[in-house]
Motif scaffolding. Sequence first.
Motif, PDB file in Angstrom:
ATOM      1  N   TYR A 183       0.442   5.308   0.983  1.00 31.20           N
ATOM      2  CA  TYR A 183      -0.395   6.326   1.614  1.00 31.20           C
ATOM      3  C   TYR A 183       0.345   7.658   1.598  1.00 31.20           C
ATOM      4  O   TYR A 183       1.564   7.720   1.530  1.00 31.20           O
ATOM      5  CB  TYR A 183      -0.703   5.967   3.078  1.00 31.20           C
ATOM      6  N   PHE A 238      -8.846  -0.959  13.366  1.00 30.92           N
ATOM      7  CA  PHE A 238      -7.451  -0.912  13.777  1.00 30.92           C
ATOM      8  C   PHE A 238      -7.190   0.348  14.601  1.00 30.92           C
ATOM      9  O   PHE A 238      -7.869   1.362  14.454  1.00 30.92           O
ATOM     10  CB  PHE A 238      -6.524  -0.846  12.554  1.00 30.92           C
ATOM     11  N   GLU A 276       6.842   7.544  12.751  1.00 30.23           N
ATOM     12  CA  GLU A 276       6.446   6.257  12.181  1.00 30.23           C
ATOM     13  C   GLU A 276       5.045   5.874  12.657  1.00 30.23           C
ATOM     14  O   GLU A 276       4.531   6.412  13.627  1.00 30.23           O
ATOM     15  CB  GLU A 276       7.466   5.163  12.562  1.00 30.23           C
ATOM     16  N   LEU A 277       4.427   4.957  11.966  1.00 32.61           N
ATOM     17  CA  LEU A 277       3.093   4.460  12.323  1.00 32.61           C
ATOM     18  C   LEU A 277       3.250   3.053  12.886  1.00 32.61           C
ATOM     19  O   LEU A 277       3.739   2.153  12.202  1.00 32.61           O
ATOM     20  CB  LEU A 277       2.190   4.442  11.100  1.00 32.61           C
ATOM     21  N   PHE A 315       0.844  -1.190   0.000  1.00 32.61           N
ATOM     22  CA  PHE A 315       0.000   0.000   0.000  1.00 32.61           C
ATOM     23  C   PHE A 315       0.883   1.246   0.000  1.00 32.61           C
ATOM     24  O   PHE A 315       1.913   1.290   0.664  1.00 32.61           O
ATOM     25  CB  PHE A 315      -0.874   0.041   1.261  1.00 32.61           C
ATOM     26  N   PHE A 347       1.494  -0.270  14.542  1.00 37.02           N
ATOM     27  CA  PHE A 347       0.252  -1.023  14.681  1.00 37.02           C
ATOM     28  C   PHE A 347       0.043  -1.399  16.147  1.00 37.02           C
ATOM     29  O   PHE A 347       0.963  -1.866  16.826  1.00 37.02           O
ATOM     30  CB  PHE A 347       0.319  -2.277  13.815  1.00 37.02           C
ATOM     31  N   GLN A 394       0.364  11.454   3.786  1.00 41.48           N
ATOM     32  CA  GLN A 394      -0.102  12.154   4.977  1.00 41.48           C
ATOM     33  C   GLN A 394       0.175  13.640   4.837  1.00 41.48           C
ATOM     34  O   GLN A 394       1.326  14.058   4.670  1.00 41.48           O
ATOM     35  CB  GLN A 394       0.576  11.614   6.246  1.00 41.48           C
ATOM     36  N   TYR A 417      -3.621   2.661  15.395  1.00 42.56           N
ATOM     37  CA  TYR A 417      -2.195   2.879  15.154  1.00 42.56           C
ATOM     38  C   TYR A 417      -1.722   4.045  16.014  1.00 42.56           C
ATOM     39  O   TYR A 417      -2.473   4.977  16.296  1.00 42.56           O
ATOM     40  CB  TYR A 417      -1.928   3.222  13.679  1.00 42.56           C
ATOM     41  N   PHE A 435       3.971   7.216   2.883  1.00 41.92           N
ATOM     42  CA  PHE A 435       4.214   5.952   3.581  1.00 41.92           C
ATOM     43  C   PHE A 435       3.933   4.775   2.662  1.00 41.92           C
ATOM     44  O   PHE A 435       2.965   4.775   1.905  1.00 41.92           O
ATOM     45  CB  PHE A 435       3.299   5.818   4.799  1.00 41.92           C
ATOM     46  N   PRO A 446      -3.137  -6.825   9.580  1.00 43.39           N
ATOM     47  CA  PRO A 446      -2.545  -5.514   9.901  1.00 43.39           C
ATOM     48  C   PRO A 446      -1.506  -5.090   8.870  1.00 43.39           C
ATOM     49  O   PRO A 446      -0.715  -5.909   8.406  1.00 43.39           O
ATOM     50  CB  PRO A 446      -1.892  -5.763  11.269  1.00 43.39           C
ATOM     51  N   GLN A 447      -1.529  -3.835   8.533  1.00 43.02           N
ATOM     52  CA  GLN A 447      -0.537  -3.274   7.626  1.00 43.02           C
ATOM     53  C   GLN A 447       0.621  -2.733   8.451  1.00 43.02           C
ATOM     54  O   GLN A 447       0.415  -2.032   9.437  1.00 43.02           O
ATOM     55  CB  GLN A 447      -1.177  -2.179   6.774  1.00 43.02           C
ATOM     56  N   HIS A 448       1.825  -3.073   8.012  1.00 43.57           N
ATOM     57  CA  HIS A 448       3.027  -2.625   8.695  1.00 43.57           C
ATOM     58  C   HIS A 448       3.676  -1.549   7.840  1.00 43.57           C
ATOM     59  O   HIS A 448       3.941  -1.772   6.657  1.00 43.57           O
ATOM     60  CB  HIS A 448       3.962  -3.810   8.931  1.00 43.57           C
ATOM     61  N   PHE A 449       3.924  -0.418   8.473  1.00 41.96           N
ATOM     62  CA  PHE A 449       4.353   0.761   7.740  1.00 41.96           C
ATOM     63  C   PHE A 449       5.860   0.955   7.781  1.00 41.96           C
ATOM     64  O   PHE A 449       6.511   0.646   8.788  1.00 41.96           O
ATOM     65  CB  PHE A 449       3.686   2.000   8.329  1.00 41.96           C
ATOM     66  N   GLY A 450       6.387   1.509   6.692  1.00 42.24           N
ATOM     67  CA  GLY A 450       7.752   1.990   6.683  1.00 42.24           C
ATOM     68  C   GLY A 450       7.842   3.312   7.429  1.00 42.24           C
ATOM     69  O   GLY A 450       6.826   3.844   7.898  1.00 42.24           O
ATOM     70  N   ASP A 451       9.050   3.846   7.516  1.00 48.03           N
ATOM     71  CA  ASP A 451       9.263   5.086   8.257  1.00 48.03           C
ATOM     72  C   ASP A 451       8.817   6.325   7.493  1.00 48.03           C
ATOM     73  O   ASP A 451       8.794   7.421   8.047  1.00 48.03           O
ATOM     74  CB  ASP A 451      10.734   5.232   8.627  1.00 48.03           C
TER      75      ASP A 451
END
Lengths: 113, 114
Positions: free
Chosen positions: A35, B35, B44-45, A33, B47, A37, B37, A91, A101-106
């Motif tokens: 995104y 969810f 950073e995000l 994904f 979870f 912001q 976050y 992101f 769950p989606q795990h995000f980069g920095d």
Amino acid sequence: DAGVIQSPRHEVTEMGQEVTLRCKPISGHDYLFWYRQTMMRGLELLIYFNNNVPIDDSGMPEDRFSAKMPNASFSTLKIQPSEPRDSAVYFCASSPGGSQPQHFGDGTRLSIL
Amino acid sequence: AQKVTQAQTEISVVEKEDVTLDCVYETRDTTYYLFWYKQPPSGELVFLIRRNSFDEQNEISGRYSWNFQKSTSSFNFTITASQVVDSAVYFCALSADSSYKLIFGSGTRLLVRP
């Protein structure tokens, strides 16, 4: 385990230039994904892929934006030509399944002057 | 259309206070996922939790707990005995089988003062 890796972390460039953001998802994750912001619009999806195929690109602002996923371990988001209103944090996230769950980069902090 | 509302823009508490962050959602899907976050000042995000629409059991993880109520379309998050390190922006988000994109709320900025 390495998380989602994005590069560059920061990018400052002049209006009209081409910008390429890169993402390496977590190994084994089938979904990727992108995104964006911003203060005005918050967090919003641009596009997502399943097994390297784009599934939903309804959030891509306009033709200046394009995204590719040539293989399971790499994706790019390109803006050409860039405009000051594209300034944002971008992101990339990955997940093993669509509902997982989606795990995000920095993130990549992009500034267009 | 799907929507997530976090009406509290900013909350300030003193360390050790309990605090609840509200989240109200809208969706026409019968199968959906909620969810939370955390976005600390570093950006950073992170979870925190996922619930699906068929599981209304409340969940507790250390000082964190979540209350999911389908009747009021709410998925609230409580931090017990808050700490300075809890200071961050917290986002509630929604996705569904119709599209796995996350729909985020506008976030609640939590400031925990020593």
